[in-house]
Design an enzyme around this catalytic site. Sequence first.
Site, mmCIF file in Angstrom:
data_model
loop_
_atom_site.group_PDB
_atom_site.id
_atom_site.type_symbol
_atom_site.label_atom_id
_atom_site.label_comp_id
_atom_site.label_asym_id
_atom_site.label_seq_id
_atom_site.Cartn_x
_atom_site.Cartn_y
_atom_site.Cartn_z
ATOM 1 N N GLU A 9 0.795 -1.235 0.000
ATOM 2 C CA GLU A 9 0.000 0.000 0.000
ATOM 3 C C GLU A 9 0.823 1.278 0.000
ATOM 4 O O GLU A 9 0.458 2.254 -0.629
ATOM 5 C CB GLU A 9 -0.947 0.055 1.217
ATOM 6 N N ASP A 82 -2.052 -5.112 3.644
ATOM 7 C CA ASP A 82 -2.151 -5.426 5.070
ATOM 8 C C ASP A 82 -2.993 -6.679 5.320
ATOM 9 O O ASP A 82 -3.919 -6.978 4.559
ATOM 10 C CB ASP A 82 -2.763 -4.243 5.833
ATOM 11 N N ASP A 84 -5.673 -7.878 6.703
ATOM 12 C CA ASP A 84 -7.020 -7.758 7.264
ATOM 13 C C ASP A 84 -8.015 -7.693 6.115
ATOM 14 O O ASP A 84 -7.651 -7.819 4.943
ATOM 15 C CB ASP A 84 -7.136 -6.537 8.184
ATOM 16 N N GLU A 86 -9.673 -5.228 4.845
ATOM 17 C CA GLU A 86 -9.428 -4.117 3.932
ATOM 18 C C GLU A 86 -8.254 -4.426 3.001
ATOM 19 O O GLU A 86 -8.303 -4.159 1.803
ATOM 20 C CB GLU A 86 -9.157 -2.842 4.741
ATOM 21 N N TYR A 299 1.503 -5.878 13.404
ATOM 22 C CA TYR A 299 0.343 -5.204 12.818
ATOM 23 C C TYR A 299 -0.570 -4.646 13.905
ATOM 24 O O TYR A 299 -0.874 -5.325 14.887
ATOM 25 C CB TYR A 299 -0.433 -6.178 11.931
ATOM 26 N N ARG A 301 -3.730 -3.462 13.786
ATOM 27 C CA ARG A 301 -5.185 -3.654 13.777
ATOM 28 C C ARG A 301 -5.473 -5.099 14.170
ATOM 29 O O ARG A 301 -5.474 -5.994 13.329
ATOM 30 C CB ARG A 301 -5.775 -3.311 12.409
ATOM 31 N N HIS A 345 -4.720 -12.103 14.269
ATOM 32 C CA HIS A 345 -3.312 -11.735 14.376
ATOM 33 C C HIS A 345 -2.875 -11.744 15.830
ATOM 34 O O HIS A 345 -3.692 -11.760 16.737
ATOM 35 C CB HIS A 345 -3.071 -10.333 13.809
#
Length: 692
Positions: A9, A82, A84, A86, A299, A301, A345
């Site tokens: 990203e 990432d 997740d 998203e 990470y 989140r 995670h």
Amino acid sequence: MADTLVIVESPAKAKTIGKYLGSKYIVKASMGHVRDLPKSQTGVDVTRGFEPKYITIRGKGDVLKALKDAAKKVKKVYLAADPDREGEAIAWHLAQYLGLDLNQPLRVVFNEITKDAIKEAFKHPRHINMDLVNAQQARRILDRLVGYNISPILWKKVRKGLSAGRVQSVTVKLIMDREREIQQFIPEEYWTIASKLISNGKEFEAKFYGYGDEKIELKSEADVQEVYKRMTDQPYLVQKVTKRERKRNPAPPFITSSLQQEAARKLNFRTAKTMRIAQELYEGIDVGNKEGAVGLITYMRTDSTRISTTAQGEAKEYILEKFGSEYILSEPRTQAKNENAQDAHEAIRPTAVMRTPDEIKEFLSRDQLRLYRLIWERFLASQMSSAVLDTMSVDIAAGEVTFRATGSKVKFPGFMKVYIEGNDDGTEEESFLPPIEEGQTLEQKEIEPAQHFTQPPPRYSEARLVKTLEERGIGRPSTYAPTLETVQKRGYVALEEKRFIPTELGEIVITLMEEFFPEILNVEFTAHMENGLDSIEEGIANWVQVLDAFYGDFAKRLAFAEEEMKEVELKDEESDETCEHCGRVMVYKLGRFGKFLACSGFPDCRNTKPIVKETGVKCPQCETGEIIERKSKKSRIFYGCNQYPECDFVSWDKPIARPCPKCSSMLVEKKRKKQGVSVVCTKCDYQEEADS
């Protein structure tokens, strides 16, 4: 010659990963999302199974062209967004645009950006997980259906520019409900009696408990007088001394929400700031020639407190070396799992515990260092032995009246050597009592009754609100920061003295929503929808069916609201000031950065000016101006001269409208975390006792 393209990203993430992969890999950044629903329309065809219409995000054309050109020149493309929902959706959109074969293992995921983690991840690429993609699609479509259908009604009936959202509306309602509780709260009187006693020459405090073994609440001054009457001329005799040893365990390592809460308490960070800095630490910071760019934390989140055995082993090694064998755990500590946790995670932790904050501080900004230190200390403490406290409770009889004193002291610090979790009410640990024996007669120094009144529940701080959202299953940790930003930007709530209060506009919108869209504001309904999204991710539920179950009743409510919702006239609150341009009354307006004054003659007169809060203190620098309250670009309150720019006096501390009794200079309120607020002189050493 490079034969593999890796897409992430951000440029920072690309730089860090590229260093580990070597010359056979090209690492490029998509700069976040590349496709989304159009802003100009709903972009969802509800008649065709909620089919979304995705378009290239404006400004991303050149980025996508560069990625497509790069993809043509290589044999293999990996998508490393990432780990997740998203990130999975970003990978899927990229695969769609680049025409990649979804039957191939294109997806690479890692929880930390370190050499070992990256190399291991690229050994095990997987297919894009369509359950994750569909869960993210369902969330995006659900939010679009709510926002793009209710918002136009609010535009028409209340004011242009308003919006409604599935999570944001519930958040505003929580804030408004708390305000209603505060307004309806009826204080109740109660009293306490504190007796200062002396044992072995040392003073301590005991508080009224009751009569004999019966606990009594004092509700009036008459109750206090009754206590005095029953204990008149009676000696203070120690009836019972209870000593215990108590263990105290450390807080678990951070998850997203607890990091947001603790950063607010200890670092005074807004939720959005915490997540921005955590992203920087995750993506990679250049820590010098020895390592170069490296991801410093895992990470950020996550809703899991799980820790890898490798990380536990590193922590144990470090603790043994720095603190000794008594500080290590005999076996790994298990943490209770939140029933709503996805547990995808690990917890948020440093990628290498040996990389201490002090060792890398020269490479970090002040805020990066503060957040990294918080994460590092919390993780290390979670892997340390429990603290041991000696506690003591003493019951003291004065006739038939019982007083009780409690205290504790640290016998063995354990994890407290490194870190102690903050709290929202600022309570401190009790101090230890002097030596006291049963049967001992104590000397009384003084006795002091105090009248109190029960207090209403406090307004939400960011930390309290995040905690409430998490506890009630509203949204997910990654949504909290943007949600809190949105409700303020829309003018539905304001932040005053770090506490949320609803605005008049917010109350009007939520009142209308309560009448016409009650399910959107229903906490249980919102939590149920989140569980539905989780079920899609787990492959249990079909995303179209989840949306269809919601949309049927929602469409009926939309039609009803369109017909029955009455128009609301929002009148601007008039001020005492007049416009210096046209003489009309100035009114209060609410903008993105809070309240301001505007001419009531708009659009004929467009005069605006900030609201000035006077302090009543003369400027000590120019001696002609007045000190007023102002706000920095980051909304931090400071104090400056109203003659600016002619006079550039500024102070972060609030001036007091009386001179120093010692040298007649300006007094200010100095805020200190532990000591409370003290009044100090700006020139001499005069200081008044802190009000904590």
